[in-house]
Design an enzyme around this catalytic site. Sequence first.
Site, mmCIF file in Angstrom:
data_model
loop_
_atom_site.group_PDB
_atom_site.id
_atom_site.type_symbol
_atom_site.label_atom_id
_atom_site.label_comp_id
_atom_site.label_asym_id
_atom_site.label_seq_id
_atom_site.Cartn_x
_atom_site.Cartn_y
_atom_site.Cartn_z
ATOM 1 N N ALA A 10 0.813 -1.217 0.000
ATOM 2 C CA ALA A 10 0.000 0.000 0.000
ATOM 3 C C ALA A 10 0.848 1.270 0.000
ATOM 4 C CB ALA A 10 -0.934 0.002 1.214
ATOM 5 N N CYS A 11 2.155 1.124 0.125
ATOM 6 C CA CYS A 11 3.071 2.270 0.224
ATOM 7 C C CYS A 11 3.717 2.540 -1.129
ATOM 8 C CB CYS A 11 4.131 1.980 1.280
ATOM 9 S SG CYS A 11 5.463 3.189 1.346
ATOM 10 N N GLY A 12 3.570 3.756 -1.623
ATOM 11 C CA GLY A 12 4.160 4.131 -2.907
ATOM 12 C C GLY A 12 5.671 4.029 -2.922
#
Length: 112
Positions: A10-12
Amino acid sequence: MKATIWHNPACGTSRNTLEILRKTPGVEVEVVDYLKHPPSRAALAALYQRGGLTPRDGLRTKAPSAETLAGASHDAILDAMIADPILIERPLVETEKGVRLCRPKERVREIL
């Protein structure tokens, strides 16, 4: 070369770091979704030590529960990270050349 990334999909920044790893010739990538498969306390402490980091350096300060750790010891921070892995800043990448907290994502190149 093998590279292990402690990843949050979920982390860019984590996704971008993984992309760098996958596009680097000769790198075999192991992806560990640390929220589903968190490291043991000993493994996390060893990663930080190998990377020249303290648990405070590896604390995800944007997590709401991080506020309660403002004056906490390194041991207390590690304990909190194990109890609630969202407190672990990501992505952590380990290769034979070392460990980096890849913020910014380009830091991964230091160990490739």
